[in-house]
Enzyme design. Structure first.
Site, PDB file in Angstrom:
ATOM      1  N   SER A 183       4.785 -25.669  16.826  1.00  0.00           N
ATOM      2  CA  SER A 183       4.042 -25.350  15.606  1.00  0.00           C
ATOM      3  C   SER A 183       3.751 -26.587  14.763  1.00  0.00           C
ATOM      4  CB  SER A 183       4.809 -24.323  14.769  1.00  0.00           C
ATOM      5  OG  SER A 183       6.114 -24.779  14.478  1.00  0.00           O
ATOM      6  N   HIS A 184       4.649 -27.540  14.736  1.00  0.00           N
ATOM      7  CA  HIS A 184       4.459 -28.778  13.970  1.00  0.00           C
ATOM      8  C   HIS A 184       4.700 -29.954  14.907  1.00  0.00           C
ATOM      9  CE1 HIS A 184       5.232 -25.737  10.943  1.00  0.00           C
ATOM     10  NE2 HIS A 184       4.926 -26.563   9.974  1.00  0.00           N
ATOM     11  N   ASN A 185       3.807 -30.920  14.869  1.00  0.00           N
ATOM     12  CA  ASN A 185       3.925 -32.075  15.748  1.00  0.00           C
ATOM     13  C   ASN A 185       3.386 -33.297  15.014  1.00  0.00           C
ATOM     14  OD1 ASN A 185       4.323 -33.722  17.948  1.00  0.00           O
ATOM     15  ND2 ASN A 185       2.654 -32.877  19.173  1.00  0.00           N
TER      16      ASN A 185
END
Length: 300
Positions: free
Chosen positions: A44-46
Protein backbone atom coordinates in the site's frame (compact mmCIF):
# COMPACT_ATOMS: atom_id res chain seq x y z
CA UNK A 1 -5.97 17.71 -2.51
CA UNK A 2 -8.19 14.88 -1.21
CA UNK A 3 -6.89 11.48 -2.24
CA UNK A 4 -9.83 9.39 -1.01
CA UNK A 5 -12.81 9.47 1.37
CA UNK A 6 -13.48 6.05 2.82
CA UNK A 7 -13.67 3.86 5.86
CA UNK A 8 -10.27 3.00 7.35
CA UNK A 9 -9.92 -0.45 8.85
CA UNK A 10 -7.19 -2.02 10.98
CA UNK A 11 -5.51 -4.54 8.69
CA UNK A 12 -4.25 -6.90 11.38
CA UNK A 13 -7.59 -7.13 13.18
CA UNK A 14 -9.27 -8.30 9.96
CA UNK A 15 -7.13 -11.44 9.95
CA UNK A 16 -4.49 -10.16 7.51
CA UNK A 17 -0.77 -10.38 8.18
CA UNK A 18 1.13 -7.15 7.64
CA UNK A 19 4.61 -5.77 8.04
CA UNK A 20 6.89 -2.89 7.24
CA UNK A 21 9.74 -3.97 4.96
CA UNK A 22 13.14 -2.39 4.39
CA UNK A 23 15.17 -3.31 1.32
CA UNK A 24 18.61 -2.32 0.13
CA UNK A 25 19.20 -1.98 -3.61
CA UNK A 26 22.13 -1.00 -5.72
CA UNK A 27 21.39 2.53 -6.94
CA UNK A 28 20.99 1.41 -10.56
CA UNK A 29 18.47 -1.29 -9.60
CA UNK A 30 16.21 0.72 -7.30
CA UNK A 31 13.66 1.97 -9.82
CA UNK A 32 13.16 -1.44 -11.38
CA UNK A 33 12.93 -3.06 -7.97
CA UNK A 34 10.35 -0.53 -6.75
CA UNK A 35 8.22 -1.11 -9.85
CA UNK A 36 8.28 -4.86 -9.21
CA UNK A 37 7.29 -4.39 -5.57
CA UNK A 38 4.40 -2.14 -6.62
CA UNK A 39 2.83 -5.00 -8.57
CA UNK A 40 1.86 -6.77 -5.36
CA UNK A 41 -1.71 -5.68 -4.49
CA UNK A 42 -0.93 -5.92 -0.77
CA UNK A 43 1.74 -3.21 -1.02
CA UNK A 44 0.00 0.00 0.00
CA UNK A 45 2.88 2.41 0.71
CA UNK A 46 6.22 2.33 -1.05
CA UNK A 47 8.91 5.01 -0.69
CA UNK A 48 12.53 5.70 -1.47
CA UNK A 49 14.30 6.97 1.66
CA UNK A 50 17.69 8.57 2.24
CA UNK A 51 19.41 5.60 3.85
CA UNK A 52 21.44 2.57 2.80
CA UNK A 53 18.13 0.73 3.18
CA UNK A 54 16.70 2.79 0.37
CA UNK A 55 13.28 1.20 -0.26
CA UNK A 56 10.59 1.01 2.42
CA UNK A 57 7.12 -0.43 1.92
CA UNK A 58 4.18 -1.95 3.79
CA UNK A 59 3.02 -5.43 2.84
CA UNK A 60 -0.24 -7.22 3.69
CA UNK A 61 -1.19 -10.82 2.93
CA UNK A 62 -4.68 -12.34 3.22
CA UNK A 63 -6.00 -14.76 5.84
CA UNK A 64 -4.46 -18.14 5.12
CA UNK A 65 -1.50 -16.56 3.31
CA UNK A 66 2.17 -16.83 4.25
CA UNK A 67 3.77 -13.42 4.62
CA UNK A 68 7.30 -14.83 4.98
CA UNK A 69 7.02 -16.81 1.76
CA UNK A 70 5.58 -13.76 0.02
CA UNK A 71 8.42 -11.58 1.24
CA UNK A 72 11.00 -14.11 0.08
CA UNK A 73 9.38 -14.16 -3.37
CA UNK A 74 9.42 -10.35 -3.53
CA UNK A 75 13.07 -10.38 -2.52
CA UNK A 76 13.85 -12.73 -5.40
CA UNK A 77 11.72 -10.91 -7.98
CA UNK A 78 12.96 -7.43 -7.10
CA UNK A 79 16.68 -8.17 -6.99
CA UNK A 80 17.12 -6.61 -3.56
CA UNK A 81 20.53 -7.04 -1.96
CA UNK A 82 19.11 -7.25 1.57
CA UNK A 83 15.53 -7.50 2.85
CA UNK A 84 14.49 -6.92 6.44
CA UNK A 85 11.05 -7.76 7.83
CA UNK A 86 10.15 -5.11 10.41
CA UNK A 87 6.81 -6.30 11.70
CA UNK A 88 4.96 -4.62 14.55
CA UNK A 89 5.87 -6.02 17.95
CA UNK A 90 3.82 -3.41 19.81
CA UNK A 91 1.46 -0.76 18.46
CA UNK A 92 1.49 2.50 20.39
CA UNK A 93 -0.37 4.71 17.89
CA UNK A 94 -1.75 4.76 14.38
CA UNK A 95 -3.67 7.56 12.68
CA UNK A 96 -2.67 10.52 10.52
CA UNK A 97 -4.30 13.81 11.56
CA UNK A 98 -2.85 16.86 9.81
CA UNK A 99 -3.34 20.31 11.32
CA UNK A 100 -4.61 22.36 8.37
CA UNK A 101 -4.99 25.54 10.47
CA UNK A 102 -1.29 26.04 11.08
CA UNK A 103 -2.19 27.46 14.50
CA UNK A 104 -1.23 24.59 16.79
CA UNK A 105 2.17 23.90 18.32
CA UNK A 106 3.57 20.98 16.35
CA UNK A 107 5.27 19.62 19.47
CA UNK A 108 2.04 19.47 21.52
CA UNK A 109 0.96 16.22 23.11
CA UNK A 110 -2.40 14.42 23.13
CA UNK A 111 -3.93 11.02 23.80
CA UNK A 112 -3.73 8.68 20.75
CA UNK A 113 -7.02 7.65 19.14
CA UNK A 114 -6.09 4.11 18.07
CA UNK A 115 -3.56 2.00 19.96
CA UNK A 116 -2.76 -1.62 20.64
CA UNK A 117 -5.61 -1.67 23.16
CA UNK A 118 -8.21 -1.25 20.42
CA UNK A 119 -6.39 -3.76 18.21
CA UNK A 120 -6.32 -6.38 20.96
CA UNK A 121 -10.04 -5.83 21.51
CA UNK A 122 -10.69 -6.32 17.79
CA UNK A 123 -8.53 -9.44 17.55
CA UNK A 124 -10.73 -11.05 20.20
CA UNK A 125 -13.83 -10.43 18.05
CA UNK A 126 -13.87 -12.60 14.89
CA UNK A 127 -15.53 -11.28 11.77
CA UNK A 128 -18.91 -12.54 10.61
CA UNK A 129 -20.13 -12.83 7.02
CA UNK A 130 -22.13 -9.65 7.63
CA UNK A 131 -18.98 -7.85 8.78
CA UNK A 132 -17.22 -8.80 5.56
CA UNK A 133 -20.11 -7.46 3.47
CA UNK A 134 -19.97 -4.16 5.36
CA UNK A 135 -16.19 -3.92 4.86
CA UNK A 136 -16.51 -4.57 1.14
CA UNK A 137 -19.23 -1.91 0.90
CA UNK A 138 -17.23 1.01 2.33
CA UNK A 139 -13.54 0.24 1.84
CA UNK A 140 -13.30 1.98 -1.54
CA UNK A 141 -13.63 5.68 -2.32
CA UNK A 142 -17.13 6.82 -1.37
CA UNK A 143 -19.05 7.75 -4.54
CA UNK A 144 -19.69 11.45 -5.19
CA UNK A 145 -23.50 11.23 -5.23
CA UNK A 146 -26.17 12.74 -3.00
CA UNK A 147 -26.67 9.54 -0.97
CA UNK A 148 -23.29 7.77 -1.11
CA UNK A 149 -23.90 5.30 1.69
CA UNK A 150 -27.14 4.11 0.13
CA UNK A 151 -25.15 3.29 -3.01
CA UNK A 152 -22.42 1.58 -0.95
CA UNK A 153 -25.05 -0.47 0.87
CA UNK A 154 -26.75 -1.52 -2.35
CA UNK A 155 -23.45 -2.87 -3.70
CA UNK A 156 -23.62 -5.59 -1.03
CA UNK A 157 -27.43 -5.95 -1.06
CA UNK A 158 -27.76 -4.15 2.27
CA UNK A 159 -30.08 -1.35 3.35
CA UNK A 160 -28.53 1.94 4.45
CA UNK A 161 -29.60 1.36 8.11
CA UNK A 162 -28.03 -2.11 8.00
CA UNK A 163 -24.80 -0.61 6.68
CA UNK A 164 -24.66 2.10 9.34
CA UNK A 165 -25.42 -0.42 12.09
CA UNK A 166 -22.67 -2.71 10.78
CA UNK A 167 -20.15 0.12 10.60
CA UNK A 168 -20.98 1.25 14.14
CA UNK A 169 -20.53 -2.30 15.40
CA UNK A 170 -17.18 -2.70 13.65
CA UNK A 171 -16.03 0.60 15.14
CA UNK A 172 -17.17 -0.38 18.63
CA UNK A 173 -15.25 -3.66 18.37
CA UNK A 174 -12.07 -1.95 17.11
CA UNK A 175 -12.00 -3.14 13.48
CA UNK A 176 -13.11 0.18 11.92
CA UNK A 177 -10.81 2.99 12.96
CA UNK A 178 -12.66 5.88 11.35
CA UNK A 179 -14.19 7.28 8.17
CA UNK A 180 -11.99 10.05 6.86
CA UNK A 181 -10.72 12.13 3.99
CA UNK A 182 -7.17 11.09 3.15
CA UNK A 183 -5.12 13.97 1.80
CA UNK A 184 -2.35 14.16 -0.75
CA UNK A 185 0.09 15.34 1.89
CA UNK A 186 2.31 17.41 -0.37
CA UNK A 187 -0.61 19.12 -2.09
CA UNK A 188 -2.03 19.93 1.34
CA UNK A 189 1.23 21.65 2.26
CA UNK A 190 2.88 18.80 4.19
CA UNK A 191 5.99 18.35 2.08
CA UNK A 192 8.15 16.56 4.69
CA UNK A 193 7.66 12.93 5.70
CA UNK A 194 10.13 11.80 8.35
CA UNK A 195 10.56 8.37 9.84
CA UNK A 196 12.42 8.91 13.11
CA UNK A 197 13.86 5.65 14.41
CA UNK A 198 15.26 5.21 17.91
CA UNK A 199 17.56 2.69 19.57
CA UNK A 200 16.17 2.29 23.08
CA UNK A 201 16.83 -0.25 25.84
CA UNK A 202 14.44 -3.18 25.48
CA UNK A 203 13.26 -2.77 29.07
CA UNK A 204 12.13 0.81 28.33
CA UNK A 205 10.63 0.25 24.89
CA UNK A 206 7.00 0.26 26.01
CA UNK A 207 7.40 3.25 28.34
CA UNK A 208 9.16 5.34 25.69
CA UNK A 209 6.89 4.17 22.87
CA UNK A 210 3.84 5.38 24.76
CA UNK A 211 5.58 8.68 25.49
CA UNK A 212 6.46 9.24 21.84
CA UNK A 213 2.92 8.36 20.76
CA UNK A 214 1.55 11.28 22.78
CA UNK A 215 3.15 13.79 20.40
CA UNK A 216 0.39 15.02 18.08
CA UNK A 217 2.78 15.29 15.13
CA UNK A 218 3.59 11.57 15.45
CA UNK A 219 1.06 9.70 13.31
CA UNK A 220 2.41 6.16 13.77
CA UNK A 221 4.47 4.72 16.60
CA UNK A 222 5.60 1.09 16.83
CA UNK A 223 8.14 -1.22 18.40
CA UNK A 224 9.84 -3.37 15.75
CA UNK A 225 12.61 -6.01 15.70
CA UNK A 226 16.32 -5.32 15.38
CA UNK A 227 18.99 -7.01 13.22
CA UNK A 228 22.75 -7.02 13.07
CA UNK A 229 22.57 -4.22 10.49
CA UNK A 230 19.56 -2.40 12.00
CA UNK A 231 19.65 -1.45 15.69
CA UNK A 232 16.61 0.87 15.90
CA UNK A 233 13.57 -0.64 17.64
CA UNK A 234 11.13 2.30 18.02
CA UNK A 235 9.64 3.95 14.94
CA UNK A 236 7.80 7.28 14.93
CA UNK A 237 6.33 8.74 11.73
CA UNK A 238 6.23 12.52 11.60
CA UNK A 239 4.60 14.78 8.99
CA UNK A 240 5.57 18.44 8.65
CA UNK A 241 5.10 21.30 6.25
CA UNK A 242 8.88 21.43 5.92
CA UNK A 243 11.92 19.53 7.12
CA UNK A 244 12.46 22.02 9.92
CA UNK A 245 9.06 21.16 11.40
CA UNK A 246 9.96 17.47 11.55
CA UNK A 247 13.33 18.27 13.08
CA UNK A 248 11.65 20.30 15.82
CA UNK A 249 9.44 17.37 16.72
CA UNK A 250 12.39 14.97 16.71
CA UNK A 251 14.32 17.33 19.00
CA UNK A 252 11.33 17.60 21.34
CA UNK A 253 11.06 13.81 21.51
CA UNK A 254 14.80 13.53 22.14
CA UNK A 255 14.64 16.08 24.94
CA UNK A 256 11.56 14.46 26.52
CA UNK A 257 12.90 10.90 26.41
CA UNK A 258 16.64 11.43 26.76
CA UNK A 259 17.29 9.08 23.82
CA UNK A 260 20.10 10.39 21.63
CA UNK A 261 20.77 7.30 19.49
CA UNK A 262 18.43 7.87 16.58
CA UNK A 263 18.23 8.48 12.84
CA UNK A 264 15.77 10.44 10.73
CA UNK A 265 14.89 8.97 7.33
CA UNK A 266 13.05 11.17 4.84
CA UNK A 267 11.04 9.92 1.89
CA UNK A 268 12.59 11.27 -1.30
CA UNK A 269 10.20 9.62 -3.74
CA UNK A 270 6.73 8.10 -3.46
CA UNK A 271 6.34 5.00 -5.61
CA UNK A 272 2.92 3.95 -4.36
CA UNK A 273 0.33 5.09 -1.86
CA UNK A 274 -3.07 3.46 -1.78
CA UNK A 275 -5.24 1.41 0.56
CA UNK A 276 -5.29 -2.38 0.74
CA UNK A 277 -8.59 -3.81 -0.54
CA UNK A 278 -9.88 -6.49 1.79
CA UNK A 279 -11.72 -9.71 0.97
CA UNK A 280 -11.18 -9.48 -2.77
CA UNK A 281 -9.44 -11.96 -5.07
CA UNK A 282 -6.47 -9.73 -5.96
CA UNK A 283 -4.10 -10.93 -3.24
CA UNK A 284 -4.96 -14.59 -3.67
CA UNK A 285 -4.52 -14.31 -7.44
CA UNK A 286 -1.02 -12.80 -7.00
CA UNK A 287 -0.08 -15.65 -4.66
CA UNK A 288 -1.41 -18.24 -7.10
CA UNK A 289 0.47 -16.64 -10.01
CA UNK A 290 3.68 -16.77 -8.00
CA UNK A 291 3.35 -20.35 -6.81
CA UNK A 292 2.38 -19.54 -3.22
CA UNK A 293 -1.07 -21.18 -3.34
CA UNK A 294 -3.06 -23.38 -5.73
CA UNK A 295 -4.52 -21.69 -8.81
CA UNK A 296 -7.88 -20.02 -8.21
CA UNK A 297 -10.80 -21.17 -10.32
CA UNK A 298 -12.45 -18.50 -12.43
CA UNK A 299 -15.71 -17.11 -11.04
CA UNK A 300 -18.75 -18.71 -12.60
Amino acid sequence: MIRQISAIFDTRSLGYQSTLVAMRFAADDLERGAAMINQHPGVSHNYRRNHEFNLWFTLATPPGGNIDATLQRLHELSGALVTRKLQTLKLFKIGVKLDMTGLKDITRQEDPDYTGIQRDLALASPLSDMDVRVIRAVQDDIPLVSHPFAECAASQELSEPELFAGMADLQRRGHLRRVAAILHHRRAGYAANAMAVWAVPEARAEELGRQMAEFAAVSHCYQRPVYEDWRFNLFSMIHGRKVGDCERVVEAIRDATGIDDYAVLYSTKEYKKTRVRYFTRELEEWEAANGLRPAIAAAG
